[in-house]
Design an enzyme around this catalytic site. Structure first.
Site, short mmCIF file in Angstrom:
data_model
loop_
_atom_site.label_atom_id
_atom_site.label_comp_id
_atom_site.label_asym_id
_atom_site.label_seq_id
_atom_site.Cartn_x
_atom_site.Cartn_y
_atom_site.Cartn_z
N ASP A 1 70.65 -18.39 -11.30
CA ASP A 1 70.83 -17.41 -10.40
C ASP A 1 71.70 -17.84 -9.24
OD1 ASP A 1 69.28 -15.85 -11.83
OD2 ASP A 1 67.67 -15.54 -10.63
N GLY B 1 75.70 -6.94 -16.10
CA GLY B 1 74.79 -5.80 -16.34
C GLY B 1 74.14 -6.45 -17.47
N HIS C 1 76.31 -16.79 -16.52
CA HIS C 1 74.94 -16.51 -16.06
C HIS C 1 74.16 -15.96 -17.38
CE1 HIS C 1 71.45 -14.08 -14.09
NE2 HIS C 1 71.69 -15.11 -13.25
N ASP C 2 74.85 -15.20 -17.95
CA ASP C 2 74.19 -14.83 -19.42
C ASP C 2 73.93 -15.96 -20.32
OD1 ASP C 2 74.30 -12.15 -18.55
OD2 ASP C 2 75.66 -11.45 -20.15
N GLY D 1 73.30 -7.31 -21.03
CA GLY D 1 73.98 -7.72 -22.26
C GLY D 1 75.75 -8.26 -21.82
#
EC number: 3.1.1.4
Length: 155
Positions: A137, A72, A90-91, A74
């Site tokens: 991604d 999601g 990924h973040d 953050g």
């Protein structure tokens, strides 16, 4: 809260867009025998990620929204499992490419096949930023596919 609303809107749009037919030019390409296995060739921004997730896992991107501590907008704390670790990575990947505006930059990618035999390709026509974000991604979607999804970790 504002970021969560934006993500909900983007995911809603992605569900709608994933249901739309390809444009005429892309339909013509799909008729070509060499490309008949390609299910989608699309130029989109963050919405493209949902298509990669669907291809790699067979699940909707919604399944990963508010999953664990990192999936999601953050994220913080310790990853609760492998899927959550994918979100954390990924973040961090997006953070490394922050100057490319990873949440909004459009890129060209294709998916072929479906779970469990999905193939995701980031197109060579992408510039450096597009290629880097596309790879963030792609790696995340493939990571989701390699790890067990635990419904009890979604909140």
């Amino acid at each position: 809260m504002k970021n969560n609303i934006i993500l909900v809107i983007l995911l809603g749009i992605s569900v709608f867009v994933d249901c739309l037919p390809l444009n005429d030019q892309e339909e013509d390409k799909s008729l070509n025998a060499q490309e008949s296995e390609v299910s989608a060739v699309q130029k989109r921004d963050i919405l493209q990620f949902s298509g990669m997730i669907r291809c790699a896992t067979g699940r909707s991107a919604w399944k990963y929204f508010n999953y664990g501590n990192w999936c999601g907008w953050g994220g913080s704390g310790t990853a609760v499992d492998g899927v959550d670790s994918c979100c954390r990575s990924h973040d961090w990947c997006y953070k490394r490419h922050d100057s490319c505006y990873p949440k909004i930059i459009p890129y060209i990618a294709s998916t072929s096949g479906s779970h469990p035999s999905c193939s995701i390709t980031c197109h060579s026509a992408n510039n450096r930023c597009q290629r880097d974000v596309c790879n963030c991604d792609k790696v995340a979607a493939e990571c989701f596919a390699r790890n067990t999804y635990h419904p009890n970790n979604k909140h």
